[in-house]
Structures are given as C-alpha cells and as structure tokens.
Design a protein around this motif. Structure first.
Motif, PDB file in Angstrom:
ATOM      1  N   TYR A   1       3.682   4.062   2.884  1.00  0.00           N
ATOM      2  CA  TYR A   1       4.679   2.527   2.464  1.00  0.00           C
ATOM      3  C   TYR A   1       3.947   1.727   3.687  1.00  0.00           C
ATOM      4  CZ  TYR A   1       6.408  -1.582   0.101  1.00  0.00           C
ATOM      5  OH  TYR A   1       6.733  -2.732  -0.532  1.00  0.00           O
ATOM      6  N   THR A   2       2.910   0.753   2.715  1.00  0.00           N
ATOM      7  CA  THR A   2       3.323  -0.045   4.420  1.00  0.00           C
ATOM      8  C   THR A   2       2.743  -1.482   2.865  1.00  0.00           C
ATOM      9  OG1 THR A   2       2.242  -0.752   6.053  1.00  0.00           O
ATOM     10  CG2 THR A   2       1.078   0.478   4.888  1.00  0.00           C
TER      11      THR A   2
ATOM     12  N   ILE B   1       4.730   1.404   9.209  1.00  0.00           N
ATOM     13  CA  ILE B   1       4.841   2.382   8.628  1.00  0.00           C
ATOM     14  C   ILE B   1       5.495   3.036   7.711  1.00  0.00           C
ATOM     15  CG2 ILE B   1       2.926   4.460   7.392  1.00  0.00           C
ATOM     16  CD1 ILE B   1       0.951   3.411   9.045  1.00  0.00           C
ATOM     17  N   THR B   2       6.326   3.165   6.848  1.00  0.00           N
ATOM     18  CA  THR B   2       7.400   3.924   6.629  1.00  0.00           C
ATOM     19  C   THR B   2       6.823   4.853   5.923  1.00  0.00           C
ATOM     20  OG1 THR B   2       8.779   1.792   5.854  1.00  0.00           O
ATOM     21  CG2 THR B   2       9.174   3.960   4.636  1.00  0.00           C
TER      22      THR B   2
ATOM     23  N   PHE C   1      -3.877  10.085  -3.057  1.00  0.00           N
ATOM     24  CA  PHE C   1      -4.306   8.921  -3.667  1.00  0.00           C
ATOM     25  C   PHE C   1      -2.810   7.683  -3.332  1.00  0.00           C
ATOM     26  CE2 PHE C   1      -0.928   6.810  -6.441  1.00  0.00           C
ATOM     27  CZ  PHE C   1      -1.394   6.717  -7.781  1.00  0.00           C
ATOM     28  N   VAL C   2      -3.755   6.692  -3.942  1.00  0.00           N
ATOM     29  CA  VAL C   2      -3.783   4.707  -3.016  1.00  0.00           C
ATOM     30  C   VAL C   2      -2.950   4.522  -4.311  1.00  0.00           C
ATOM     31  CG1 VAL C   2      -4.618   3.601  -1.270  1.00  0.00           C
ATOM     32  CG2 VAL C   2      -5.548   5.903  -1.041  1.00  0.00           C
ATOM     33  N   SER C   3      -2.380   3.623  -4.080  1.00  0.00           N
ATOM     34  CA  SER C   3      -2.002   2.733  -5.406  1.00  0.00           C
ATOM     35  C   SER C   3      -1.836   1.501  -4.111  1.00  0.00           C
ATOM     36  CB  SER C   3      -0.175   2.946  -5.729  1.00  0.00           C
ATOM     37  OG  SER C   3       0.511   1.665  -6.383  1.00  0.00           O
TER      38      SER C   3
ATOM     39  N   LEU D   1       0.797  -1.324  -0.178  1.00  0.00           N
ATOM     40  CA  LEU D   1       0.001  -0.312   0.313  1.00  0.00           C
ATOM     41  C   LEU D   1       1.031   1.055   0.424  1.00  0.00           C
ATOM     42  CD1 LEU D   1      -2.612   1.121   0.582  1.00  0.00           C
ATOM     43  CD2 LEU D   1      -2.104   1.083   2.801  1.00  0.00           C
ATOM     44  N   MET D   2       0.543   2.223  -0.712  1.00  0.00           N
ATOM     45  CA  MET D   2       1.525   3.291  -0.745  1.00  0.00           C
ATOM     46  C   MET D   2       0.406   4.419  -1.228  1.00  0.00           C
ATOM     47  SD  MET D   2       4.282   4.944  -3.625  1.00  0.00           S
ATOM     48  CE  MET D   2       3.181   5.126  -4.861  1.00  0.00           C
ATOM     49  N   VAL D   3       0.680   5.415   0.054  1.00  0.00           N
ATOM     50  CA  VAL D   3      -0.452   6.864   0.040  1.00  0.00           C
ATOM     51  C   VAL D   3       0.177   7.416   0.041  1.00  0.00           C
ATOM     52  CG1 VAL D   3      -2.418   7.792   1.610  1.00  0.00           C
ATOM     53  CG2 VAL D   3      -1.577   5.037   1.009  1.00  0.00           C
TER      54      VAL D   3
END
Length: 271
Positions: A233-234, A215-216, A256-258, A193-195
């Motif tokens: 990022y997690t 979470i990074t 924005f969520v990937s 997950l990237m936000v």
C-alpha cells in the motif's frame, strides 16, 4: 512493450505539439507560454529557428530537473522536447488561417491535448512544466496556478515586443491550452495504490528503487485459495501512475492492482 507504448505516445504527441506551433501559433505570431513561448519570441526576432531555441533554453532546466525529479521523468521530457524541436525545424511554417482568434483556439486546443498526453505518460514539454513541478516540491500550490503564472510572463514580454493585441491573443491561447490539459490529465490528484502479488517482495523492491514513496507491506491471504500473498500500500501522485503500472507489470503481469483517488493526505508525503 509498455515502455515502447509510452515512447510511441510521447513521439506522436510531441509531433502534434510541433504541428500546433508551426501551423497555427507561429504564423499568426500567437505565442505560447513559458520557455516555449520565449523560444518562439527569439525565433521570430532572430534568424535562428524556434526549435533550436527550445533546446538551448530547456538545457539548464533539465539539468536541475534531473537532480530533483528523477531520470525517468527527465529522460521522457528530453525525448519529447527533442522530437518537438525536430518537428518545428523541418515542418514548414504554414499559415492555415489568417484569423488570429481561430489560430488561438485551435492552436491552443491542439497544443493542450498534446501536452496533456505527454504529462499523462510521465513526461513534460520542458520549461514551465518542470519549473512548476520543482516549485510544488517546496510549496503546496496548485501546479496549474504556477504554470499559468509562469506562462503569463511571456504575455507581457510579447506585449512590449509586438503589440498588446497579440498579447491578449496569447492569453487566450494559454487559457485554452490549460483547460484542455486539465481535461486530458488531472493535476494534483493523489492516488491510493494497493497491490496484491505473489511476487510482492520483487514488486516492492522495484517500486522503492524507482519512486520516492514509502510502502506499507501487509500479509494477506486469498479468501478462496488460502494462498499467502504480500499486500503493498502506498500513495502516489497522478504523474507517477504510468510509471508505477509499467514497473508492476514488468515484474508481475498478473498482480491485482487497485487505484483510487485520495481526497487528502496528511503527514509525511513528499510532494
């Protein structure tokens, strides 16, 4: 609105699950697995409705799950089990078909679709689902294998109590339910997950307060706007995705969520 949508899906899916039991499985004495199957056995053998047994047998499992899996998941699970119990209590047990094999196929498929939706929206049908999840915290064993093993115990119980023919029908029902659940909700999938958000600090705090994941935090810059943003990022499990999207949307609807599927996770990842 997102929370209301999730509860609405859980409500409808739980009612459909009760319909599958009372119209297909119970009238033909075709059981399901795990705690729900035991509730159906007790419902057939005693004057107490299976829905009441469902609540009584799930109560201690929910207490343990509350301590290990979190209040959000258990709250949704309790809601689902109560709705299913009420449906089974007030919906007349009606035999739609006298063919036990048809009852297995359609009952198992409908139950599997309903359970798959319940799990997909961060809930469970209680019983074997929660027990399986608790066991995966200790051992890296596929959840589907654990649930099937737990459910199979009911097959042997039903074989001794009723007949082995019904036990085999029960196995068919359990197998079909498992296949449909896998089609609706993929088990044991890890997601990266990237936000990217203008409110990254608030999103990070909300996620840390509601998840058991690290979470990074990285500092990013918009390529066009040159605006500074936090990039989070997690790695999460598929079961947590519905909750995570709800939490992010509640803080920053424009984030924005990937989300991408992760092949393997090595290192300190809590199952």
């Amino acid at each position: 609105m997102s929370r209301l949508r999730n509860l609405s899906v859980l409500l409808v899916a739980s009612i459909v699950l009760g319909v599958a039991f009372n119209l297909f499985l119970i009238p033909n004495e075709v059981l399901t697995g795990g705690v729900t199957g035991l509730a159906m056995v007790f419902g057939i053998l005693t004057p107490i409705n299976s829905g009441i047994w469902l609540v009584l047998l799930n109560a201690p499992i929910f207490i343990i799950g509350w301590m290990k899996l979190g209040k959000e998941f258990i709250g949704n699970s309790v809601f689902s089990v109560v709705i299913t119990s009420i449906t089974m209590q007030y919906l007349p047990v009606t035999q739609v078909t006298e063919d036990a094999l048809l009852a297995c196929v359609f009952g198992g498929a409908i139950a599997g679709g309903a359970i798959g939706l319940i799990i997909r929206f961060y809930g469970s049908g209680g019983g074997a689902d929660i027990i399986g999840l608790l066991l995966t915290l200790k051992r890296d064993i596929p959840l589907g294998v654990l649930i099937f093993a737990i459910n199979s115990v009911v097959v042997f119980i039903s074989g001794f109590i009723f007949s082995w023919e019904l036990a085999l029908y029960t196995m068919i029902s359990i197998y079909i339910t498992g296949i449909v659940i896998d089609r609706v909700h993929t088990r044991h999938v890890k997601l990266s997950l990237m936000v990217v958000s203008n409110r990254g600090e608030e999103v990070k705090t909300e996620l840390l307060d509601n998840l058991i994941r690290g979470i990074t935090v990285m500092h990013g810059q918009g390529g066009y706007s040159n605006t500074e943003r936090k990039v989070l990022y997690t790695v999460i499990t598929r079961y947590e995705l519905a909750l995570v999207k709800s939490l992010i949307t509640s803080i920053d609807p424009k984030a924005f969520v990937s989300v991408s599927e992760t092949v393997e996770v090595v290192g300190n990842f809590r199952r």
